[in-house]
Design an enzyme around this catalytic site. Structure first.
Site, short mmCIF file in Angstrom:
data_model
loop_
_atom_site.label_atom_id
_atom_site.label_comp_id
_atom_site.label_asym_id
_atom_site.label_seq_id
_atom_site.Cartn_x
_atom_site.Cartn_y
_atom_site.Cartn_z
CD GLU A 109 22.42 -7.63 -24.11
OE1 GLU A 109 21.61 -7.23 -23.27
OE2 GLU A 109 23.31 -8.48 -23.84
NE ARG A 113 20.88 -5.11 -21.43
CZ ARG A 113 21.97 -5.03 -20.69
NH1 ARG A 113 22.18 -4.00 -19.92
NH2 ARG A 113 22.89 -5.98 -20.73
CG ASP A 236 21.90 -17.51 -20.46
OD1 ASP A 236 21.69 -17.30 -21.66
OD2 ASP A 236 22.50 -16.69 -19.73
CD GLU A 356 21.97 -13.68 -14.33
OE1 GLU A 356 22.77 -13.16 -13.52
OE2 GLU A 356 21.83 -13.26 -15.49
C1 DMJ Z 1 20.71 -9.63 -18.28
O1 DMJ Z 1 20.77 -8.75 -19.35
C2 DMJ Z 1 19.74 -10.76 -18.52
O2 DMJ Z 1 19.41 -11.35 -17.32
C3 DMJ Z 1 20.29 -11.80 -19.47
O3 DMJ Z 1 19.44 -12.89 -19.61
C4 DMJ Z 1 21.64 -12.28 -19.00
N1 DMJ Z 1 22.55 -11.22 -18.68
C5 DMJ Z 1 22.09 -10.09 -17.92
C6 DMJ Z 1 22.24 -10.21 -16.42
O4 DMJ Z 1 23.27 -10.95 -16.00
#
Ligand code: DMJ
Length: 449
Positions: A109, A113, A236, A356
């Site tokens: 995270e 971010r 993902d 997404e």
């Molecule tokens: C974000 O922090 C990123 O896109 C991550 O890959 C998946 N989850 C969240 C948004 O849904």
């Protein structure tokens, strides 16, 4: 002949002028709504990680804040031309952000971010202090890779370098190379690229005989602890980065790993579902070793995949899957976290303001210029504002069925959801699409090396 062409032009001109002015109006609306949510954050949570929009207080991820929302939001402000807000936010981050903190942070995270945000902020502002912060953070995160396999532990203490949580997943072991790799290119220090690439390769090397990865893996033993395979949360963005590291760094290993992986995904996870109207394309769950179908669920997180397919050049599947994502959205006029595409039922009803599906709409519009994606985006924008707007910000939904709100507004609302809505409606020259690669938190990284 010329007369017919002229006539057509005269007839079509008002349509395209109207479409353009509708786009402009929508882009302005997105910008205004971004400011609405940002103003709420500033009023009740300034200096903290997130706003809690219902109780109107703040939430910090750890014992001390890391300015998650400001760092995640700054590039969107710059892209939207919100110059004053951007200048103020930039100054605040540079004056107050420090990583010399005795806190255990989640490497994935913080990388997507904050490290991603700092790198893009450096590239957009040219302010070297952003790069210095990124480099300091990158060095503090490096101990995560000190496992026997080279795949990262999930948590690291920013001050002591102590690591914990060896059971991880492909998303967390494999969604690091864009940020760490860019840091190497920008600082000239190869260690970041090398460690993050090894983590990605080690994850890929543990794929099954049929080419799939599982959901949970022990980074000390290299053994899978859960063999469920899918493109949803926990896996993902591992796939996203296999493709994107080949685009950003022209790394041939990435290209090869992506090519092998997408073949297995399309063979075992893709699911053709016949309905009365059409045959739908979805991607579900299967066992990584046998390929046997284990579940027919898809959800808000999976909806990133049309964007990845489009970027890879597979527009046929991208369009079909986007239609499925949109059908899932329309089922409740907003998408759920998990949806069973065979029974058409909601399996997990929350909506934490995820981006997404908008990201994929933006990619498809970019590649096809087909107005249907604008209409799709407009409908989702209207639903999104209708159901998630609060008097002073935006709130996640506890349930897309009842539309009850929950007290959360994660920073990806600013980094991603508003950004992708804006880019969908704004003039194409707003962002030099072909020369950037978005990290998974929608921070565009420019290939300057
Ligand atoms: C974000 O922090 C990123 O896109 C991550 O890959 C998946 N989850 C969240 C948004 O849904």
């Amino acid at each position: 002949m010329t007369k017919i062409v002229l006539l057509l032009l005269i007839l079509l001109l008002p349509v395209s002028v109207a479409a353009q002015s509708n786009k402009r109006r929508l882009a302005a609306e997105v910008k205004a709504e971004f400011l609405h949510a940002w103003t709420g954050y500033k009023k009740y949570a300034w200096g903290h990680d997130d706003l809690k929009p219902l109780s109107k207080t703040y939430h910090d991820w750890y014992a001390q804040p890391l300015l998650m929302t400001p760092v995640d939001s700054l590039d969107t402000m710059i892209i939207m031309g919100l110059d004053e807000e951007a200048a103020r936010t930039q100054a605040y981050i540079l004056d107050n952000l420090s990583f010399d903190k005795d806190i255990d942070v989640q490497n994935f995270e913080i990388t997507i971010r904050i490290l991603g945000g700092l790198i893009t902020n450096y590239q957009l502002t040219n302010d070297k202090r952003f790069l210095n912060l990124a480099e300091d953070l990158g060095k503090r995160l490096l101990p995560v890779f000190n496992s026997p396999t080279g795949m990262p532990y999930r948590y690291v203490n920013l001050k002591t370098g102590k690591v914990r949580n060896p059971v991880s997943n492909p998303a967390e072991t494999g969604t690091l190379l864009l940020e760490f790799g860019a840091l190497s290119k920008l600082t000239g220090n190869p260690v970041f690229y090398d460690k993050a690439k090894r983590a990605l390769v080690e994850t890929y090397n543990r794929r099954s005989k049929i080419g799939l990865v599982g959901e949970w893996i022990n980074v000390e033993t290299g053994q899978w602890t859960n063999t469920d395979s899918h493109i949803s949360g926990a896996i993902d963005s591992y796939y996203e980065y296999l493709l994107k590291c080949s685009v950003l760094f022209a790394d041939p290993d990435c290209k090869r790993m992506w090519n092998d992986s997408i073949t297995a995904i399309n063979k075992y996870l893709a699911d053709e579902v016949k309905t009365e109207i059409r045959t739908e394309l979805w991607y579900g769950h299967a066992d990584m070793n046998t390929g046997a179908r284990t579940d027919s669920t898809y959800g808000a997180l999976d909806a990133f995949f049309p964007a990845v397919l489009a970027l890879s050049g597979d527009l046929t599947r991208a369009k079909r899957l986007q239609d499925s994502s949109f059908a899932m959205w329309k089922h409740n006029d907003i998408e759920p976290e998990v949806f069973d595409y065979r029974t058409k039922t909601v399996k997990s009803a929350g909506y934490p303001l995820r981006p997404e599906i908008i990201e994929s709409t933006y990619y498809l519009y970019h590649y096809t210029k087909d107005d249907r994606y604008l209409r799709m985006g407009e409908q989702m924008w209207r639903d999104f504002v209708k159901h998630c707007r609060t008097d002073e910000a935006y709130a996640a939904l506890k349930s897309v069925v009842t539309k009850e709100k929950s007290d959360s507004m994660q920073s990806f609302l600013f980094a991603e959801t508003f950004k992708y809505f804006y880019l969908l409606f704004a003039p194409p020259e707003t962002l030099d699409f072909k020369n950037v690669v978005f990290n998974t938190e929608a921070h565009p990284i420019r290939r300057t090396w």
